[in-house]
Design an enzyme around this catalytic site. Sequence first.
Site, mmCIF file in Angstrom:
data_model
loop_
_atom_site.group_PDB
_atom_site.id
_atom_site.type_symbol
_atom_site.label_atom_id
_atom_site.label_comp_id
_atom_site.label_asym_id
_atom_site.label_seq_id
_atom_site.Cartn_x
_atom_site.Cartn_y
_atom_site.Cartn_z
ATOM 1 C CG ASP A 135 -0.279 -0.258 2.257
ATOM 2 O OD1 ASP A 135 0.913 0.229 2.752
ATOM 3 O OD2 ASP A 135 -1.026 -1.065 3.057
ATOM 4 C CG ASP A 166 0.813 4.973 4.075
ATOM 5 O OD1 ASP A 166 -0.316 4.474 4.054
ATOM 6 O OD2 ASP A 166 1.416 4.191 4.946
ATOM 7 C CG ASP A 220 8.652 3.806 12.795
ATOM 8 O OD1 ASP A 220 9.042 4.332 11.647
ATOM 9 O OD2 ASP A 220 7.976 2.814 12.939
HETATM 10 P P1 ATP Z 1 4.071 -2.037 6.192
HETATM 11 O O1 ATP Z 1 4.649 -2.197 4.894
HETATM 12 O O2 ATP Z 1 4.202 -3.171 6.972
HETATM 13 O O3 ATP Z 1 2.709 -1.417 6.029
HETATM 14 P P2 ATP Z 1 4.896 0.707 7.036
HETATM 15 O O4 ATP Z 1 6.312 1.114 7.199
HETATM 16 O O5 ATP Z 1 4.097 1.154 5.884
HETATM 17 O O6 ATP Z 1 5.163 -0.867 6.879
HETATM 18 P P3 ATP Z 1 2.888 1.520 8.693
HETATM 19 O O7 ATP Z 1 2.347 1.085 9.974
HETATM 20 O O8 ATP Z 1 1.667 1.467 7.521
HETATM 21 O O9 ATP Z 1 4.099 0.718 8.469
HETATM 22 O O10 ATP Z 1 3.266 2.984 9.004
HETATM 23 C C1 ATP Z 1 3.507 3.912 7.897
HETATM 24 C C2 ATP Z 1 4.406 4.832 8.379
HETATM 25 O O11 ATP Z 1 4.123 5.727 9.301
HETATM 26 C C3 ATP Z 1 5.758 4.141 8.781
HETATM 27 O O12 ATP Z 1 6.473 3.919 7.508
HETATM 28 C C4 ATP Z 1 6.341 5.060 9.859
HETATM 29 O O13 ATP Z 1 6.983 6.243 9.226
HETATM 30 C C5 ATP Z 1 4.944 5.980 10.395
HETATM 31 N N1 ATP Z 1 4.722 5.138 11.603
HETATM 32 C C6 ATP Z 1 3.775 4.090 11.885
HETATM 33 N N2 ATP Z 1 3.611 3.919 13.032
HETATM 34 C C7 ATP Z 1 4.714 4.701 13.771
HETATM 35 C C8 ATP Z 1 5.088 4.879 15.173
HETATM 36 N N3 ATP Z 1 4.498 4.027 16.116
HETATM 37 N N4 ATP Z 1 5.911 5.673 15.396
HETATM 38 C C9 ATP Z 1 6.380 6.596 14.534
HETATM 39 N N5 ATP Z 1 6.149 6.231 13.245
HETATM 40 C C10 ATP Z 1 5.279 5.463 12.839
HETATM 41 MG MG MG Z 2 1.991 0.793 5.463
#
Ligand code: ATP
Ligand code: MG
Length: 455
Positions: free
Chosen positions: A79, A81, A155
């Site tokens: 996905d 963002d 993060d």
């Molecule tokens: P995935 O591919 O598993 O979805 P992701 O990195 O996109 O991994 P998400 O949970 O969708 O993870 O979060 C999107 C983004 O938001 C992360 O890449 C990070 O930059 C930020 N983020 C998410 N959760 C946190 C958190 N608890 N603290 C700080 N930043 C966060």
């Molecule tokens: Mg994600």
Amino acid sequence: MIKKFIRKILGVKSAPEATVAAVSNRKPTVLSAKEHGINPQLVSANAIRVTQTLQDNGFKAFIVGGAVRDLLTGVKPKDFDIATNATPEQVKRLFRRAFIIGRRFQIVHVMFGQDLLEVTTFRGPSNDAAPKDEHGRVLRDNTFGEQHEDAARRDFTINSMYYDPASQTVLDYHGGIKDIRKKILRIIGVPEARYREDPVRMLRVVRFAAKLQFTIDPATQAPIAVMAPLINNVPAARVFDEMLKLLTSGHAMACLQELRKEGLHHGLMPLLDVVLEQPMGEKFITLALANTDERIQQGKRVSPSFLFASLLWHQVLEKWEAYKAAGEFPIPALHLAADDVLNTQTDALAIQRKIGADMRDIWAMQPRFEKRVGKTPYKMLEHQRMRAAYDFLLLRCASGEIDAEIGEWWTAFINGDADERERLINSKPKAPAGASAAKKRKPRRRAPRKAAAQE
Ligand code: ATP
Ligand code: MG
């Protein structure tokens, strides 16, 4: 109390440094297409549509987070963002199907058919005034900010890069590209402070390390063992969401091993404390998770209820045995065991009502697989949760909990034509050990009517 203890162990001075935890680098490193090597074919057309529309209307807009990380490693993101300096209201106005959601921090869901894109306004630094719980966890923090501030709040360094599809440049504020190349997972800012602000980040460390097969930077890893208990203060629903992401990452087994290594499993899910220490339980869970990982890697769906039903099964089994030993009839005993396990689990991990109900169905159907006579097997075929319950039965066979013959019988019955099914029913299968043992035991008291009625 916990906070004091952790501070003492880590030698961390008192509170305010949490607010300056992440150093806000104003100037990003800008990488050109040639330098970052992202394949534009892997970028979703809808993500380009959203960034383009926002940019055409005078806003900044980038693909951000996990999608950029995946693109940089040559993986097609699941996905996309988007981060922007437009406010949620301004974003909403630009798209036909856009919905503002969230209370803690508003984001916009932009829909194109089934495709959903999450558009987030740049977030500012958390400040001293942001409400926190007694352990320093930030409860509400709704400030918008500049792009460099948004980067500092993310993060990990590898999750903190921005990709502009129009210019095909990547903006890297925290050395993410270097860490991706070295395969290092590094938290941004002071690790202790970042975990205190949001203990869920410790679970995210585990998930990304296992999923990406990255090494955890020593400073990022060090505080986890001591700070792990802080997870207990996070609302159970949030822990559930993160656990679900972890279990459906395609690397669930590696994640659980990592959780265990970091000491994060204690108290987090009571089942992990108990089950992983029992050889039979461990075998069952290993098989269930290997199965789940395989499905995810093949792009198939996995149901959370099947997953959690598997994780908790050996706890149910143990309690089921105890109720039967106390003289309960087998079926109501199973329902009582399911109640106990679901109730205990809900405190640490809010299993949603619907998922809980499905888990109960999967468990409750197990003894019915033993009744291979009359109309029961035909009724089972019509049951809404037959597929999941049958898969579950096969796991029980494969783990050695029950005789493999029962699984083979059901496989033949499901796949057989009408004649074959009749033949199987008339073949009078041997009663499995579990069933006969249950029958021999003399109940000492009557089953509660309600539980019996559910069967
Ligand atoms: P995935 O591919 O598993 O979805 P992701 O990195 O996109 O991994 P998400 O949970 O969708 O993870 O979060 C999107 C983004 O938001 C992360 O890449 C990070 O930059 C930020 N983020 C998410 N959760 C946190 C958190 N608890 N603290 C700080 N930043 C966060
Ligand atoms: Mg994600």
